[in-house]
Design a protein around this motif. Sequence first.
Motif, PDB file in Angstrom:
ATOM      1  N   UNK A 150       0.835  -1.212   0.000  1.00  0.00           N
ATOM      2  CA  UNK A 150       0.000   0.000   0.000  1.00  0.00           C
ATOM      3  C   UNK A 150       0.867   1.259   0.000  1.00  0.00           C
ATOM      4  N   UNK A 151       1.921   1.375   0.830  1.00  0.00           N
ATOM      5  CA  UNK A 151       2.783   2.572   0.735  1.00  0.00           C
ATOM      6  C   UNK A 151       3.426   2.743  -0.639  1.00  0.00           C
ATOM      7  N   UNK A 152       3.793   1.640  -1.271  1.00  0.00           N
ATOM      8  CA  UNK A 152       4.376   1.742  -2.611  1.00  0.00           C
ATOM      9  C   UNK A 152       3.354   2.268  -3.600  1.00  0.00           C
ATOM     10  N   UNK A 153       2.096   1.778  -3.495  1.00  0.00           N
ATOM     11  CA  UNK A 153       1.043   2.283  -4.384  1.00  0.00           C
ATOM     12  C   UNK A 153       0.787   3.764  -4.139  1.00  0.00           C
ATOM     13  N   UNK A 154       0.798   4.187  -2.864  1.00  0.00           N
ATOM     14  CA  UNK A 154       0.613   5.622  -2.562  1.00  0.00           C
ATOM     15  C   UNK A 154       1.762   6.448  -3.131  1.00  0.00           C
ATOM     16  N   UNK A 155       2.965   5.926  -3.029  1.00  0.00           N
ATOM     17  CA  UNK A 155       4.115   6.665  -3.553  1.00  0.00           C
ATOM     18  C   UNK A 155       4.032   6.810  -5.074  1.00  0.00           C
ATOM     19  N   UNK A 156       3.618   5.737  -5.763  1.00  0.00           N
ATOM     20  CA  UNK A 156       3.470   5.805  -7.223  1.00  0.00           C
ATOM     21  C   UNK A 156       2.388   6.813  -7.591  1.00  0.00           C
ATOM     22  N   UNK A 181      -9.468   7.855  -7.912  1.00  0.00           N
ATOM     23  CA  UNK A 181     -10.280   6.637  -7.899  1.00  0.00           C
ATOM     24  C   UNK A 181      -9.424   5.405  -7.626  1.00  0.00           C
ATOM     25  N   UNK A 182      -8.247   5.377  -8.217  1.00  0.00           N
ATOM     26  CA  UNK A 182      -7.369   4.220  -8.039  1.00  0.00           C
ATOM     27  C   UNK A 182      -6.860   4.120  -6.604  1.00  0.00           C
ATOM     28  N   UNK A 183      -6.499   5.212  -6.004  1.00  0.00           N
ATOM     29  CA  UNK A 183      -6.031   5.201  -4.620  1.00  0.00           C
ATOM     30  C   UNK A 183      -7.153   4.763  -3.685  1.00  0.00           C
ATOM     31  N   UNK A 184      -8.360   5.220  -3.951  1.00  0.00           N
ATOM     32  CA  UNK A 184      -9.498   4.791  -3.129  1.00  0.00           C
ATOM     33  C   UNK A 184      -9.708   3.290  -3.240  1.00  0.00           C
ATOM     34  N   UNK A 185      -9.534   2.752  -4.440  1.00  0.00           N
ATOM     35  CA  UNK A 185      -9.688   1.313  -4.646  1.00  0.00           C
ATOM     36  C   UNK A 185      -8.613   0.533  -3.885  1.00  0.00           C
ATOM     37  N   UNK A 186      -7.370   1.024  -3.923  1.00  0.00           N
ATOM     38  CA  UNK A 186      -6.270   0.333  -3.224  1.00  0.00           C
ATOM     39  C   UNK A 186      -6.510   0.338  -1.714  1.00  0.00           C
ATOM     40  N   UNK A 187      -6.926   1.477  -1.157  1.00  0.00           N
ATOM     41  CA  UNK A 187      -7.178   1.546   0.291  1.00  0.00           C
ATOM     42  C   UNK A 187      -8.393   0.712   0.687  1.00  0.00           C
ATOM     43  N   UNK A 188      -9.347   0.575  -0.223  1.00  0.00           N
ATOM     44  CA  UNK A 188     -10.495  -0.287   0.061  1.00  0.00           C
ATOM     45  C   UNK A 188     -10.086  -1.759   0.124  1.00  0.00           C
ATOM     46  N   UNK A 189      -9.097  -2.150  -0.682  1.00  0.00           N
ATOM     47  CA  UNK A 189      -8.650  -3.538  -0.717  1.00  0.00           C
ATOM     48  C   UNK A 189      -7.522  -3.827   0.269  1.00  0.00           C
TER      49      UNK A 189
END
Length: 589
Positions: free
Chosen positions: A318-324, A362-370
């Motif tokens: 999740x931190x890597x996705x937030x950084x990207x 939208x993508x960040x919301x999806x990642x945090x939801x999962x």
Amino acid sequence: MVLKIFFPQCCNRADSGLLVGQWIPGHNSAVVLAVIHYPFIPWQVKQYINEIRGQSHVELAVLGSWSMPKEGQEGMESFLRDLSTIFPQQHWLQLSRQIGEIGFRCQVLHRDQNGEEHMELTKEGDGEVGDGDKGRVIFVHYEQRKVMLSQLHPVENGHCDPKANHTSELRLVFQTVAQGKLLFSQDKYDDGPLKLTHWQSEGREASIIVELMKQASVPLCVLLTKMLALWAWLCSLRLLNTRPVSFVSSKLSTCVQLSYRTEHLQKLSSTKRADTHAHFMRKANTFVSFLVDVALGLLLVSWLYRENRIGQLANALVPVADHVAEELEQLLQWLMGAPAGLKMNRALDQVLGRFFLYHIHLWISYIHLMSPFIEMILWYVGLSACLGLTFAISLLSDMVALLTFHIYCFYVYGARLYCMKVYGLSSLWRLFRGKKWNVLRQRVDSCCYDLDQLFIGTLLFTILLFLLPTTALYYLVFTLLRLVVVLFQGILHLSVDFINSFPLFAIGLKVARPYRLAAGVKFRVLCEEPGTPLHLMMEINPISCSTVVQTYRMPTYSCYPKDSWGALVKKLFLGELVYPWRHKGTKID
């Protein structure tokens, strides 16, 4: 004319007896396979040769006699010579060797149409053939076991035809020795009436482990066949054959690898015996590749589930996705300003920037939801490595595709918009020149336009031309990001194809037993004494590693782009979408 006699090294010190082998059709050569020891009964020798000939389909015959007299066997050579009347042959070889000598002495008896015998050697042991067909007798010594187990390359399809004149003499020699396996099944310790000398005459090779594996493979193959039949029934369900499901499964690397391994297991569990060398090598390479794949997968599983590495990967994802996402937002903010000092169209720049920013949110919301389920997903995904390292790599490729889906969407939006403008400008450019594209004939034809059409075309051309730099910049940035993802997935696909197609069994034979894969032979002189024929030693020359890989590389589903580099650059320049997916129907041999 030169008479070549291929003589096995294991028979150099054999007791006196009869030479059993085959004359090479179309060549003045004879291959000696074994020596039947004295004492023997001639009709038992004939019966034994007929049995071997019927079972092995090899034209075995008594080629002549072999004499190595010992104490009390002074008349053995003349006795064996008289046996030519019992075993009538057109040529009767009479070989003899004295104790302490290196070379052999050879006499050739020729039987004419009237049944009379003529000796073709003018001097005993000089190797010179008289009576008009003068020549030399050359002994070619060979290691019988290596020649029997080796395969001469290039591999021919099917079996060689012994009656075909175009087949090389050397290949026929290898084939004759290989087909004589049934003759080599009898050793000195059998209770039969005949005693033979050949490479296995001291006792047959055996391995308890190999025999146990053969016994255990039968029920294992039956169980595997039933499991594959159940899996094939599940895959044939109508729900799994619907168009959306089949389309998605054809694009997922995991599903493609699963079907590929299923095909491999069906070939391995088949009870049909490999009838050719190529078929045997393919099955052996497949089996070894499957075992190595599963072993590497088990090592990966043991590494992942040790010291809670699954939890560490889930917490870092999740931190890597937030950084990207933050890096993409900064990139979009840079594009919405004045990137590299370029003057962009302000309105279009703001519209495109906000559109892509919305997708990132939208993508960040999806990642945090999962995020609460990521560790559990990774835990089950890690177990799939038990099926092989290739499954784990394929799953990693699919996960990268899902995690970078927003980058793919950006690329598609930018490519479509850029492509529409490029094709619009090219069409309007033809309008200025009085041309148009003929859809039916697929060519450019002349056309007359009125003033209103030229005015509207000029207006649209100007608008598209001034909006093109802004669109092209967004398209260029997101195409580069997409190419980075495609490059990473391509490396993963190449790793999977390398494991699937690399001929590990063939490479193992090349390292452990190089004589099994022969590129040819080489000869060296063993003995060239006066009064004896020339003696040569035939040694097998193994093929190179590159030839092994090229010859025995297994077929695999291609993950390489079908287009050339020029076509790929053209697609990128025109804004056409580049799909790096592997196609299930594409198979490379």
